[in-house]
Design a protein around this motif. Structure first.
Motif, short mmCIF file in Angstrom:
data_model
loop_
_atom_site.label_atom_id
_atom_site.label_comp_id
_atom_site.label_asym_id
_atom_site.label_seq_id
_atom_site.Cartn_x
_atom_site.Cartn_y
_atom_site.Cartn_z
N THR A 118 -5.50 14.34 8.35
CA THR A 118 -6.17 15.67 8.16
C THR A 118 -5.64 16.02 6.80
O THR A 118 -6.54 16.42 6.10
N ALA A 119 -4.45 16.03 6.42
CA ALA A 119 -3.79 16.12 5.37
C ALA A 119 -4.32 15.34 3.82
O ALA A 119 -4.63 15.74 3.23
N MET A 120 -4.60 13.95 4.46
CA MET A 120 -5.06 13.04 3.44
C MET A 120 -6.42 13.64 3.20
O MET A 120 -7.09 13.39 1.91
N LEU A 121 -7.47 13.91 3.95
CA LEU A 121 -8.75 14.41 3.91
C LEU A 121 -8.70 15.65 2.91
O LEU A 121 -9.55 15.61 2.07
N THR B 40 -9.03 4.15 4.56
CA THR B 40 -9.20 5.19 5.39
C THR B 40 -10.48 6.13 5.48
O THR B 40 -10.90 6.65 6.34
N LEU B 41 -10.89 6.20 4.02
CA LEU B 41 -11.87 7.06 3.70
C LEU B 41 -13.15 6.38 3.93
O LEU B 41 -14.32 7.09 3.51
N VAL C 149 -6.36 12.75 19.35
CA VAL C 149 -6.64 13.97 18.48
C VAL C 149 -6.61 13.40 17.08
O VAL C 149 -5.85 12.66 16.78
N LEU C 150 -7.59 14.14 16.31
CA LEU C 150 -7.48 14.01 14.83
C LEU C 150 -6.10 14.04 14.30
O LEU C 150 -5.23 14.88 14.62
N HIS D 225 -8.86 7.17 13.36
CA HIS D 225 -8.49 8.42 12.66
C HIS D 225 -7.52 9.22 13.60
O HIS D 225 -7.22 10.67 13.20
N THR D 226 -7.24 8.97 14.83
CA THR D 226 -6.74 9.79 15.69
C THR D 226 -5.05 9.46 16.11
O THR D 226 -4.89 8.17 15.96
#
Length: 135
Positions: free
Chosen positions: A63-66, A27-28, A57-58, A51-52
């Protein structure tokens, strides 16, 4: 990693290896390294539907993974150059607007406190068109 260009290439390599390894790291694939070095990793990414969450919404899990992935890359540019294992991730959401131009992660891990076994880092995020930042 003293040279910014060398650090950027190093971070791009780490990211490519993670993506090619499969699993959730795939997903990156939209993440782009802008620069880095000396405990920093500045990256940007267009947030897309994948990604939502269901309301557009994100996704909090993404978010935590990023946060986890980019902080690990930043740690690889410190003197110790070791990857980390996240022991605590805290995210404060200041809004839920995901504009058409997506989000940019900016100045990721520009503050790192290095202990004997624990690194403490913080990240600032902003939309591409935002002029102000959080302190």
């Amino acid at each position: 990693m003293a040279a910014t260009n060398g650090a950027k290439k190093f971070l791009q390599h780490i990211l490519a290896v993670a993506i090619e390894g499969g699993g959730f790291d795939k997903t990156l694939s939209k993440l782009r390294i802008v620069s880095g070095g000396k405990g920093r990793c500045i990256a940007e990414m267009r947030i897309e539907k994948e990604h939502t969450n269901r309301i557009g919404v994100l996704h909090g899990g993404f978010t935590a993974m990023l946060v986890d992935a980019v902080s690990t890359m930043a740690l690889r540019t410190t003197e110790k150059a070791v990857p980390g294992i996240s022991v605590d991730i805290s995210v404060t959401y200041l809004g839920v607007d995901v504009s058409a131009d997506g989000f940019m992660k900016d100045e990721v891990n520009h503050r790192i406190e290095e202990g004997k076994k624990i690194f403490k880092s913080s990240q600032d995020w902003r939309r591409n068109n935002d002029k102000c930042r959080n302190p």
